[in-house]
Design a protein around this motif. Structure first.
Motif, PDB file in Angstrom:
ATOM      1  N   ASN B 276     -16.068 -28.999 -16.542  1.00 35.02           N
ATOM      2  CA  ASN B 276     -14.798 -28.813 -16.316  1.00 35.02           C
ATOM      3  C   ASN B 276     -14.421 -27.837 -15.380  1.00 35.02           C
ATOM      4  O   ASN B 276     -13.311 -27.429 -15.074  1.00 35.02           O
ATOM      5  CB  ASN B 276     -14.080 -28.469 -17.818  1.00 35.02           C
ATOM      6  N   TRP B 277     -15.262 -26.980 -14.928  1.00 36.90           N
ATOM      7  CA  TRP B 277     -15.047 -25.836 -14.149  1.00 36.90           C
ATOM      8  C   TRP B 277     -14.391 -26.492 -12.585  1.00 36.90           C
ATOM      9  O   TRP B 277     -13.338 -25.986 -12.315  1.00 36.90           O
ATOM     10  CB  TRP B 277     -16.201 -24.809 -13.646  1.00 36.90           C
ATOM     11  N   PRO B 278     -14.749 -27.633 -12.315  1.00 38.03           N
ATOM     12  CA  PRO B 278     -14.238 -27.906 -10.864  1.00 38.03           C
ATOM     13  C   PRO B 278     -12.674 -28.378 -11.145  1.00 38.03           C
ATOM     14  O   PRO B 278     -11.629 -28.254 -10.300  1.00 38.03           O
ATOM     15  CB  PRO B 278     -14.907 -29.301 -10.381  1.00 38.03           C
ATOM     16  N   ALA B 279     -12.260 -28.888 -12.197  1.00 44.88           N
ATOM     17  CA  ALA B 279     -10.966 -29.255 -12.709  1.00 44.88           C
ATOM     18  C   ALA B 279     -10.348 -28.199 -12.893  1.00 44.88           C
ATOM     19  O   ALA B 279      -9.088 -27.888 -12.526  1.00 44.88           O
ATOM     20  CB  ALA B 279     -11.180 -29.956 -14.104  1.00 44.88           C
ATOM     21  N   PHE B 280     -10.900 -27.150 -13.495  1.00 45.21           N
ATOM     22  CA  PHE B 280      -9.906 -25.673 -13.654  1.00 45.21           C
ATOM     23  C   PHE B 280      -9.470 -25.239 -12.182  1.00 45.21           C
ATOM     24  O   PHE B 280      -8.536 -24.818 -11.811  1.00 45.21           O
ATOM     25  CB  PHE B 280     -10.850 -24.789 -14.371  1.00 45.21           C
ATOM     26  N   GLN B 281     -10.562 -25.293 -11.246  1.00 51.36           N
ATOM     27  CA  GLN B 281     -10.425 -24.809 -10.172  1.00 51.36           C
ATOM     28  C   GLN B 281      -9.226 -25.524  -9.250  1.00 51.36           C
ATOM     29  O   GLN B 281      -8.288 -25.014  -8.650  1.00 51.36           O
ATOM     30  CB  GLN B 281     -11.544 -24.975  -9.206  1.00 51.36           C
ATOM     31  N   LYS B 282      -9.203 -26.976  -9.300  1.00 51.78           N
ATOM     32  CA  LYS B 282      -8.194 -27.735  -8.861  1.00 51.78           C
ATOM     33  C   LYS B 282      -6.890 -27.326  -9.387  1.00 51.78           C
ATOM     34  O   LYS B 282      -5.825 -27.594  -8.580  1.00 51.78           O
ATOM     35  CB  LYS B 282      -8.765 -29.240  -8.932  1.00 51.78           C
ATOM     36  N   MET B 283      -6.917 -26.848 -10.469  1.00 50.71           N
ATOM     37  CA  MET B 283      -5.594 -26.613 -11.242  1.00 50.71           C
ATOM     38  C   MET B 283      -5.219 -25.293 -10.982  1.00 50.71           C
ATOM     39  O   MET B 283      -4.157 -24.478 -11.663  1.00 50.71           O
ATOM     40  CB  MET B 283      -5.600 -26.842 -12.703  1.00 50.71           C
ATOM     41  N   GLY B 284      -5.943 -24.262 -10.064  1.00 48.62           N
ATOM     42  CA  GLY B 284      -5.409 -23.055  -9.719  1.00 48.62           C
ATOM     43  C   GLY B 284      -6.003 -21.970 -10.588  1.00 48.62           C
ATOM     44  O   GLY B 284      -5.835 -20.722 -10.330  1.00 48.62           O
ATOM     45  N   TYR B 285      -7.049 -22.203 -10.988  1.00 46.80           N
ATOM     46  CA  TYR B 285      -8.122 -21.155 -11.775  1.00 46.80           C
ATOM     47  C   TYR B 285      -8.888 -20.513 -10.652  1.00 46.80           C
ATOM     48  O   TYR B 285      -9.433 -20.914  -9.697  1.00 46.80           O
ATOM     49  CB  TYR B 285      -8.620 -21.566 -12.886  1.00 46.80           C
ATOM     50  N   MET B 286      -9.159 -19.108 -10.558  1.00 48.62           N
ATOM     51  CA  MET B 286     -10.116 -18.336  -9.805  1.00 48.62           C
ATOM     52  C   MET B 286     -10.948 -17.558 -10.876  1.00 48.62           C
ATOM     53  O   MET B 286     -10.531 -17.101 -12.101  1.00 48.62           O
ATOM     54  CB  MET B 286      -9.094 -17.447  -9.136  1.00 48.62           C
ATOM     55  N   GLU B 287     -12.190 -17.231 -10.285  1.00 47.17           N
ATOM     56  CA  GLU B 287     -13.124 -16.604 -11.238  1.00 47.17           C
ATOM     57  C   GLU B 287     -12.816 -14.931 -10.943  1.00 47.17           C
ATOM     58  O   GLU B 287     -12.340 -14.611  -9.859  1.00 47.17           O
ATOM     59  CB  GLU B 287     -14.461 -16.746 -10.376  1.00 47.17           C
ATOM     60  N   VAL B 288     -12.776 -14.224 -12.014  1.00 45.21           N
ATOM     61  CA  VAL B 288     -12.480 -12.715 -12.025  1.00 45.21           C
ATOM     62  C   VAL B 288     -14.056 -12.205 -12.031  1.00 45.21           C
ATOM     63  O   VAL B 288     -14.190 -11.279 -11.301  1.00 45.21           O
ATOM     64  CB  VAL B 288     -11.825 -12.424 -13.201  1.00 45.21           C
TER      65      VAL B 288
END
Lengths: 124, 299
Positions: B276-288
């Motif tokens: 699901n990480w690619p889906a999160f990234q497409k929805m504007g999430y960024m790694e901290v």
């Protein structure tokens, strides 16, 4: 004279920041956590907010987001004040609508000038 | 200075006396203060007030009798380490967390002492597995855990999404969306995949409470669900139905943020290989930042 709210849970850092900014002619209000920080900012409409990203009650990023959601505070300069690794701090600050980052520990000689440079950018 | 019932003590090769006091002898306020002092210059400082500490202890099944504060001969606190305990049917697992040594006490093997105490307590409580996470880049802690026999299992991501104005997506908006009721949350949690870290395990989510959920059926009849915790200031603890397409995962995340566009979101310990990480990234999430999960199996 500008009003600066410092949101910082580390009392030593907060006192140091207040002293340096006070010496530079600014009025400083300190809030030791996110909740008090929000109240202080909302009630006093400061010229600039200096905020630690790691706060003991609400994450600093969340506090920044809540400040930015207030129409009257959408353009107030917010500076992240953090010991986070520089690249992380900058990307987080940018994403959350900060105007800049000042990394800890404070450079006591440069600090007031760093903060002042953000105040100078405010349209009169 | 503290005067407390002593649980264990050891004398170092340099003749320093180290005493481990059960954390249960401290109130939340004092516990948070010692923890904050130990993490004051940490890579990613995560200070806590008493309320946040109490929630952490509750949500993550921390056993304060098995958790320790280290003090020196003068009665000064030098560090802290906490132990969570969970039973999986017939077996027990332990989790080491909130480990920290006060800056002026580092390099004197206080960390090793705390770890040895925590391992003893875990073993004494019949744990078959001890797990922990360490921030990627914290070399001294990582080396200590490695020396004590812990092995890497995987990397975990801490990701965030700032609040943002809702951007409509006609395709996702064509989906049929319904709320999952409070009563249905435990049922859906039983359907989830097995790879959650301690923070995101089902007991953590049930302890935390305030879980919400959505069911989504897309226009091409794909069905899925998403659970999340909504606190006054943040969305967190996301669980997404297993074995779904990336497009459906995006639709699920989209509908959460459509409902709560102005809430900040933080997700901890997403496995780096999460589908699901690619889906999160497409929805504007960024790694901290990242953590390394490590396990130690006991005989």
């Amino acid at each position: 004279m500008s009003l600066i709210v410092v949101i910082e849970d580390n009392a030593q850092n907060a006192r140091m920041a207040a002293k340096l900014l006070g010496n530079a002619g600014h009025k400083v209000m300190i809030a030791e956590d996110g909740e008090n920080g929000l109240t202080t900012v909302f009630e006093n409409n400061p010229d600039l907010v200096l905020i630690d990203l790691g706060l003991p009650d609400i994450d600093g990023q969340t506090v920044i987001a809540l400040i930015r959601q207030q129409p009257a505070l959408q353009t107030v300069p917010i500076i992240a004040f953090t010991a986070w690794p520089e690249d992380t701090a900058h990307s987080m600050a940018k994403a959350y609508g900060c105007d800049g980052v000042i990394t800890k520990p404070i450079n006591t000689r440069a600090f007031a000038g760093q903060v002042g440079s953000y105040l100078e950018k405010i349209p009169k | 200075m503290v005067a407390k019932t002593l649980s264990s003590s050891k004398t170092s090769q340099q003749g320093e006396v180290r005493i481990a006091v059960p954390a249960s002898q401290y109130d939340f306020e004092r516990l948070a203060a010692v923890y904050n002092q130990a993490r004051v210059d940490y890579i990613v400082p995560m200070p806590m007030n008493a309320k946040r500490m109490a929630e952490y202890i509750h949500n993550y099944d921390i056993d304060l009798d098995a958790s320790v504060i280290s003090i020196n001969q003068a009665g000064e606190e030098t560090g802290v380490g906490m132990l969570g305990l969970r039973d999986d049917g017939t077996q027990r697992r332990a989790w080491i967390t909130r480990l920290g040594v006060l800056p002026e006490r580092r390099g004197t093997k206080v960390g090793q002492f705390l770890m040895e105490m925590l391992l003893e307590h875990a073993s004494g409580r019949r744990s078959h597995l001890i797990q922990l996470e360490v921030i990627l880049g914290n070399a001294p802690a990582y080396q200590l855990f490695h020396k004590l026999g812990f092995v890497d299992t995987r990397e975990l991501l801490i990701v965030r999404r700032p609040p943002s104005a809702h951007e409509a997506n006609a395709n996702f908006d064509a989906a049929n969306v319904s709320q999952i009721s409070d009563d249905e949350i435990p049922f859906y949690l039983k359907l989830r995949g097995p790879s959650a870290s301690w923070l995101e395990e089902t007991p953590s989510l049930l302890n935390a409470g305030s879980m919400r959920g959505l069911r989504v059926e897309t226009s091409d009849s794909q069905r899925g669900w998403i659970l999340f915790q909504r606190t006054p200031f943040q969305l967190t603890h996301f669980v997404i139905s297993p074995d779904i397409s990336s497009e459906l995962a995006e639709a699920l995340i989209y509908h959460v943020h459509k409902e709560y566009p102005m809430q900040d979101t933080k997700i901890e310990n997403l496995p780096i290989d999460s589908v699901n990480w690619p889906a999160f990234q497409k929805m504007g999430y960024m790694e901290v930042f990242r953590r390394v999960e490590m396990f130690l199996t006991l005989e």
